[in-house]
Design a protein around this motif. Sequence first.
Motif, PDB file in Angstrom:
ATOM      1  N   LEU A 118       3.486  -1.044  11.353  1.00 51.72           N
ATOM      2  CA  LEU A 118       2.712  -1.995  12.146  1.00 51.72           C
ATOM      3  C   LEU A 118       2.511  -3.257  11.319  1.00 51.72           C
ATOM      4  CD1 LEU A 118       0.912  -2.376  14.796  1.00 51.72           C
ATOM      5  CD2 LEU A 118      -1.016  -1.796  13.327  1.00 51.72           C
ATOM      6  N   VAL A 119       2.702  -4.404  11.922  1.00 50.22           N
ATOM      7  CA  VAL A 119       2.427  -5.684  11.272  1.00 50.22           C
ATOM      8  C   VAL A 119       1.242  -6.324  11.979  1.00 50.22           C
ATOM      9  CG1 VAL A 119       3.276  -8.013  10.810  1.00 50.22           C
ATOM     10  CG2 VAL A 119       4.794  -6.046  10.483  1.00 50.22           C
ATOM     11  N   PHE A 120       0.221  -6.675  11.201  1.00 53.30           N
ATOM     12  CA  PHE A 120      -0.985  -7.326  11.723  1.00 53.30           C
ATOM     13  C   PHE A 120      -0.931  -8.774  11.258  1.00 53.30           C
ATOM     14  CE2 PHE A 120      -5.963  -7.049  11.629  1.00 53.30           C
ATOM     15  CZ  PHE A 120      -6.035  -7.979  12.641  1.00 53.30           C
ATOM     16  N   ALA A 121      -0.636  -9.681  12.192  1.00 50.81           N
ATOM     17  CA  ALA A 121      -0.494 -11.103  11.879  1.00 50.81           C
ATOM     18  C   ALA A 121      -0.936 -11.885  13.119  1.00 50.81           C
ATOM     19  CB  ALA A 121       0.947 -11.427  11.482  1.00 50.81           C
ATOM     20  N   GLY A 122      -0.482 -13.115  13.266  1.00 53.62           N
ATOM     21  CA  GLY A 122      -0.861 -13.907  14.438  1.00 53.62           C
ATOM     22  C   GLY A 122      -0.012 -15.150  14.520  1.00 53.62           C
ATOM     23  N   TRP A 123      -0.056 -15.825  15.674  1.00 51.40           N
ATOM     24  CA  TRP A 123       0.646 -17.094  15.801  1.00 51.40           C
ATOM     25  C   TRP A 123       0.020 -18.115  14.846  1.00 51.40           C
ATOM     26  CZ3 TRP A 123       5.113 -16.584  17.759  1.00 51.40           C
ATOM     27  CH2 TRP A 123       5.367 -15.703  18.815  1.00 51.40           C
ATOM     28  N   ASN A 124       0.862 -18.708  14.019  1.00 49.09           N
ATOM     29  CA  ASN A 124       0.452 -19.596  12.922  1.00 49.09           C
ATOM     30  C   ASN A 124      -0.247 -18.832  11.793  1.00 49.09           C
ATOM     31  OD1 ASN A 124       1.326 -21.504  14.845  1.00 49.09           O
ATOM     32  ND2 ASN A 124      -0.087 -23.044  14.075  1.00 49.09           N
ATOM     33  N   TYR A 125      -0.338 -17.547  11.906  1.00 39.83           N
ATOM     34  CA  TYR A 125      -0.786 -16.660  10.825  1.00 39.83           C
ATOM     35  C   TYR A 125       0.375 -15.736  10.474  1.00 39.83           C
ATOM     36  CZ  TYR A 125      -5.702 -17.938  11.767  1.00 39.83           C
ATOM     37  OH  TYR A 125      -6.906 -18.606  11.942  1.00 39.83           O
ATOM     38  N   GLY A 126       1.559 -16.310  10.360  1.00 40.16           N
ATOM     39  CA  GLY A 126       2.753 -15.532  10.019  1.00 40.16           C
ATOM     40  C   GLY A 126       3.806 -15.554  11.102  1.00 40.16           C
ATOM     41  N   PHE A 127       3.393 -15.358  12.365  1.00 42.35           N
ATOM     42  CA  PHE A 127       4.357 -15.370  13.457  1.00 42.35           C
ATOM     43  C   PHE A 127       4.704 -16.801  13.852  1.00 42.35           C
ATOM     44  CE2 PHE A 127       2.513 -11.063  14.674  1.00 42.35           C
ATOM     45  CZ  PHE A 127       3.601 -10.367  14.163  1.00 42.35           C
ATOM     46  N   SER A 128       6.004 -17.046  14.035  1.00 43.71           N
ATOM     47  CA  SER A 128       6.477 -18.387  14.374  1.00 43.71           C
ATOM     48  C   SER A 128       7.889 -18.307  14.920  1.00 43.71           C
ATOM     49  CB  SER A 128       6.458 -19.283  13.132  1.00 43.71           C
ATOM     50  OG  SER A 128       7.152 -20.490  13.344  1.00 43.71           O
TER      51      SER A 128
END
Length: 334
Positions: A118-128
């Motif tokens: 599982l990857v816990f990230a966010g848009w502009n917090y890693g996801f792009s």
Amino acid sequence: MRRTVALIVTVALVATGCGAHVSEGDSGAAPAGYPVTVTNCGSSLTVSKPPSRVVTNDIGITELMFALGLGDRMAGYVVDKGQSGGVASSPWKADFAKVPKLAEKINREVVQGAGADLVFAGWNYGFSEATGFTPDSLAKLGISSYLLTEACRNGNGKQRGIMRPLDALYTDVRNLGKIFGISGRAERLIGEYRARVAAVTNAVPTGRPKPKVFLYDDGRDQPFTSGRNAGPDEIITKSGGANIFADLNDSWTTVSWEAVIQRAPDVILINDYGGEVGSVADKENFLRSRPGLRDIPAVKEGRFFALPYAALVEGPRNAAAVEEFGRYLANLPG
């Protein structure tokens, strides 16, 4: 849309929507209480058992795992060098020392190398989309994603934020509690945060105008600040202030200096990156030197207050940030 992952070693992957379904085959019955489904950024995420090799990106996201006592469920974390000061001063410094730091920039190779489930990230917090590191790209590898709710896109281009910032925090704590089978622990943490924030809000003096506050993250040509959907908005409002850019339906976003001058803030709240990305003193000196800004009330009166980056992004330091900024605002001259 739905994202489902079984979290097993041998999988048969079928991509679906913005996530993936992973077949369990003959791996046996799911643990008691599983599978579990939560809603994350408008999509359903289902896990067949508690994740055991989570990779997190960014300090606030990582501290959420630590605050819930989930360090032993992590394969590692990713933070850039600009967050080293925040890690050193973190209330969870001991947890950062126990869990491996995997890299300073997250990508598919990093999470695959860590064996992430599982990857816990966010848009502009890693996801792009620009880097190709997205929940869709991970789903094709059989890796599920949980997105930081503060960073959920709201359907207006790439603007982010679908609920009030503290509600986003409570939503993520509650969802993580369900995903990892620790809902009781999660609800106790939410109750603690709510009580601490309410104590500050209930003590805000009445009968006087709320100080107008400008959150200054960084930026020389154009300032980077907080709209109504990022953590600083509620840190400001719950503390007794008024965010001058609360009318922007976005989280962290760029504005103009002309707009800052026109809105004439009484206080400037500075995002402190710990000296790695411009010190607080450097930012104050810049604000004092820029034509036009020198005449706004906050600069003329020297009303600057700094909070660390980890306290301003969504995370477990938000309640403490409300307490600290609330004390500052309460002591301003009436």
